[in-house]
Design a protein around this motif. Sequence first.
Motif, PDB file in Angstrom:
ATOM      1  N   ASP A 256       0.255  -1.197  -0.214  1.00 45.06           N
ATOM      2  CA  ASP A 256       0.261   0.102  -0.442  1.00 45.06           C
ATOM      3  C   ASP A 256       1.246   0.869  -0.117  1.00 45.06           C
TER       4      ASP A 256
ATOM      5  N   PRO B  32      -1.571   8.502  -0.768  1.00 47.14           N
ATOM      6  CA  PRO B  32      -1.741   8.724  -2.357  1.00 47.14           C
ATOM      7  C   PRO B  32      -1.640  10.022  -2.035  1.00 47.14           C
TER       8      PRO B  32
ATOM      9  N   TRP C 116       1.590   9.017  -3.548  1.00 47.03           N
ATOM     10  CA  TRP C 116       1.653   7.608  -5.675  1.00 47.03           C
ATOM     11  C   TRP C 116       2.219   9.105  -6.454  1.00 47.03           C
TER      12      TRP C 116
ATOM     13  N   TYR D 168       4.570   4.135  -9.504  1.00 47.65           N
ATOM     14  CA  TYR D 168       4.131   2.702  -8.404  1.00 47.65           C
ATOM     15  C   TYR D 168       2.720   1.707  -9.824  1.00 47.65           C
TER      16      TYR D 168
ATOM     17  N   LYS E  34      -2.914   2.246  -4.245  1.00 48.81           N
ATOM     18  CA  LYS E  34      -2.883   3.536  -4.097  1.00 48.81           C
ATOM     19  C   LYS E  34      -3.611   3.414  -2.837  1.00 48.81           C
TER      20      LYS E  34
END
Length: 399
Positions: free
Chosen positions: A115, A118, A121, A125, A140
């Motif tokens: 995980d 956000p 991100w 990824y 995300k």
Amino acid sequence: MIIDYLRYVAFAGRLRDFFERDLFDYVEPEATTGQHLRFAPEYIEARLGWRGQTIVRDLHWDPHARDLIFEELKEKIGVAIVTDGLARDQFRRSERPPTHLYVELRAPQLEIIVDIHPRHWSARYLNRGSYHKTPVIYRKSGPATGSIKFGARIQEASRARNVHGTICGVFCVDTRPVFALTCGHLLRPGSEVAVEQPRRIWQLHLGSHSACLGKTSHHSIGEYGEVQKIVETRFDAALVKLKEPAALSRYGESVRAAAIKPISSLLQEEPVAFRGAGRPQDTLARILAVTVRKSIDLFDGGKLSSVTDALMIGHRQPMYILLPISRPGDSGAALRQGVSFAGSVTKENQWYGMIVGGDETSAYATHAESLWTWAAEATNNHNLEFAFCELQSAWTSAN
């Protein structure tokens, strides 16, 4: 499919070094909010058919053949259990989570899910990585949150009325309910606990009021801080010493004795269900993966702790949109056996675990076996029996 095999690989087997050490070659510590392990979906389909539901159906329909069905399952996925079984006979919080010892006849295809918060991100990824031929998939996902808001039935008497959670069930001693179980982040040690009760005249519902449930007698909550090595199982839980144990009858329609579902018998893709106290009906779900570690903001204040060795729970059917499986008020809800995709089940009183919180799509549940052992050790009583409790109709006012 076998959850305990995934736990073995993550905590003691060939992927242990990834989760304890090599993870940070793939992602910065501040960027990751959780790590999970699952059987690759295409591997399950190729070996066991659509999401392995034939195995799930057979286990539910013919529990007397469970051992034979498990042997068939192990053969199909390519693993075997060492004869001496578990390394220890019960869960210990200060030790590495126990698992069966497995031999990989042919290594099953697994997937590591990492995980990513956000705010961290990026396009990097979008591509899969690989760790010793095991795919690494990035998702995300922010930290999980403890689902404690309006709509549930238990709260600290001194806290705001909009901070609620759910009672998982009760522990009985000699058939008498003595302790109620819920999440540790709902209650503080030694706090007075209130439960919401309906007001009724016959079948007419006239709102609700709060009554004294009891006092928090035992408490556990995950440690705060940065991502650390996996050295023990972390979860949050609380036991409430009931003020009037006799107010609940174990044999009444609102209290149902439950069987603890062994971790060693859990399957990925197995149907489960849970119900927060504010929900009119069960939420149907399925087991998606083993959660090795998940950051969780229990008090919605930005201070993160973590749960480890948990179940990742998702929607019963694949979703095209991001939709949470858990809602405010679900913290503490009992995770129970659900109706199979392939048909009805013979037994619906199996206790799988307790919902702790959720993120954008998934919920996270502590194992029932771990919770029972913690409660037995905390109370110094290994004769506890667990029962589901529907407080909406079971409690009478303590006033």
